[in-house]
Design a protein around this motif. Structure first.
Motif, mmCIF file in Angstrom:
data_model
loop_
_atom_site.group_PDB
_atom_site.id
_atom_site.type_symbol
_atom_site.label_atom_id
_atom_site.label_comp_id
_atom_site.label_asym_id
_atom_site.label_seq_id
_atom_site.Cartn_x
_atom_site.Cartn_y
_atom_site.Cartn_z
ATOM 1 N N ILE A 164 0.817 -1.211 0.000
ATOM 2 C CA ILE A 164 0.000 0.000 0.000
ATOM 3 C C ILE A 164 0.853 1.265 0.000
ATOM 4 C CG2 ILE A 164 -1.694 1.301 1.384
ATOM 5 C CD1 ILE A 164 -2.972 -1.270 2.169
ATOM 6 N N PHE A 165 2.126 1.147 0.316
ATOM 7 C CA PHE A 165 3.004 2.321 0.382
ATOM 8 C C PHE A 165 2.992 3.168 -0.896
ATOM 9 C CE2 PHE A 165 7.222 4.322 -0.110
ATOM 10 C CZ PHE A 165 7.189 5.168 0.991
ATOM 11 N N PRO A 166 2.979 2.552 -2.119
ATOM 12 C CA PRO A 166 2.912 3.384 -3.334
ATOM 13 C C PRO A 166 1.686 4.294 -3.383
ATOM 14 C CG PRO A 166 3.568 1.161 -3.899
ATOM 15 C CD PRO A 166 3.163 1.128 -2.456
ATOM 16 N N VAL A 167 0.570 3.861 -2.792
ATOM 17 C CA VAL A 167 -0.633 4.698 -2.766
ATOM 18 C C VAL A 167 -0.378 5.970 -1.962
ATOM 19 C CG1 VAL A 167 -3.047 4.822 -2.026
ATOM 20 C CG2 VAL A 167 -2.154 2.722 -3.067
ATOM 21 N N LEU A 168 0.330 5.848 -0.857
ATOM 22 C CA LEU A 168 0.660 7.016 -0.056
ATOM 23 C C LEU A 168 1.478 8.009 -0.873
ATOM 24 C CD1 LEU A 168 1.661 5.271 3.316
ATOM 25 C CD2 LEU A 168 -0.574 6.155 2.637
#
Length: 343
Positions: free
Chosen positions: A37-41
């Protein structure tokens, strides 16, 4: 132009949130979910840079780069308002300042009445009418006018309109933005219970409570004072980021100092109230509280609006909107007259 960029950005936001939702369904809590999910941040930190309208920049940076990112951080940990929701509700709660209200309240506040919305809209129209005379007004009057517009349009009219739609289509409710901040009797009361409640609601579980837990070895009181100060510091950093989105200027950190000073003074105030009995009369407390907030705001916070040239940019955008509305009106009128004459 504004519409195309806005639709593109929010389309990207919806796709990213759908991805986040299904990652949460397929991957349990832990480091793997956080990595996926880090890329979404990162995407949510970039999207405000893709919007050109000043009002849409403010909305996107506040709702997505700040609130949505903080909600997603909680979601990766299996906590927060996004946990155990259906996809439509997940998208709504993640992208808007929404809280779930399953049981309707017996009495709605005056903030939610149609008459209140009508008053806000009428005030906005009146302010817009005054804009055309802004060149004849003193600079301070123009700046004050700008602040009124931002308050009524960005924080009141838009949120109130969305709130009506959300209430009519679901059992969700927009979180209140303010609770009569002018009645605050202390800095703690002002920042924690009356001003910008959406921010307070997201900072408490993401910053304040984890900091309290991390510093628990220092004792409850000391950890509380430090947690309050660190929460203000994080809020200051996010405001610096939002002003960067708006002005695309190198930060001068005055806004950060505004929050550090208010955080320090709020922590000191909490310590004093903890150890000293007795209180100031309510009227004096309100005057001192609002006086302190206003003085520090005019000293450190409001200059950032001028540095980003916001008053002129907002007025230009309203003029463009007014011109567009006039063209639409003229086109419709001409079409109706043409149809009438051909009958």
């Amino acid at each position: 132009m504004y519409t195309v960029s806005f639709m593109y950005v929010w389309g990207l936001v919806m796709v990213s949130l759908c991805y986040t939702f299904y990652v949460g369904k397929l991957v349990g809590r832990g480091i793997m979910r956080q990595i996926l999910i880090f890329p979404v941040l990162l995407i949510f930190l970039i999207v405000p840079l893709l919007v050109s309208s000043i009002h849409l920049i403010c909305i996107t940076s506040f709702f997505i780069a700040w609130l949505a990112n903080f909600k997603i951080i909680l979601f990766t940990l299996g906590r927060g308002p996004l946990y155990s929701l259906s996809l439509p509700v997940f998208l709504a709660v993640a992208s808007l300042p929404i809280k779930i209200q399953l049981i309707p309240k017996p009495h709605e506040s005056r903030e939610g009445t149609l008459l209140n919305y009508a008053k806000k809209f009428a005030t906005l129209v009146l302010i817009i009418k005054v804009i055309e005379y802004s060149s004849k007004l003193p600079d301070k009057a123009v700046f004050t006018l700008y602040l009124m517009i931002q308050n009524y349009f960005s924080l009141k009219v838009i949120l109130s309109t969305v709130s009506v739609v959300v209430r009519a289509t679901s059992n969700l409710k927009l979180e209140p933005q303010f609770d009569e901040p002018h009645l605050a009797t202390s800095l703690q009361n002002f920042w924690g219970r009356r001003w910008n409640l959406m921010v307070t609601g997201i900072l408490r579980p993401t910053v304040y409570e984890p900091t309290m837990e991390l510093l628990s070895g220092l004792g409850r009181n000391r950890s509380r004072y430090l947690a309050v100060f660190i929460t203000f510091a994080v809020s200051g950093l996010m405001h610096v980021l939002i002003f960067f989105y708006i002005g695309r200027l190198r930060p001068d950190w005055k806004v950060m100092w505004f929050f550090l000073i208010n955080g320090f003074c709020t922590s000191v105030e909490i310590a004093i109230k903890k150890n000293v009995k007795g209180r100031f009369p309510t009227t004096i407390s309100r005057v001192l509280t609002m006086g302190f907030v206003l003085v520090t705001s005019w000293w450190l916070f409001f200059p950032e609006f001028k540095r980003c040239n916001l008053p002129q940019r907002v007025f230009q955008e309203y003029v463009s909107i007014g011109a567009f509305a006039a063209r639409v009106k003229n086109t419709i009128t001409a079409s109706l007259l043409s149809a009438y004459h051909t009958m």
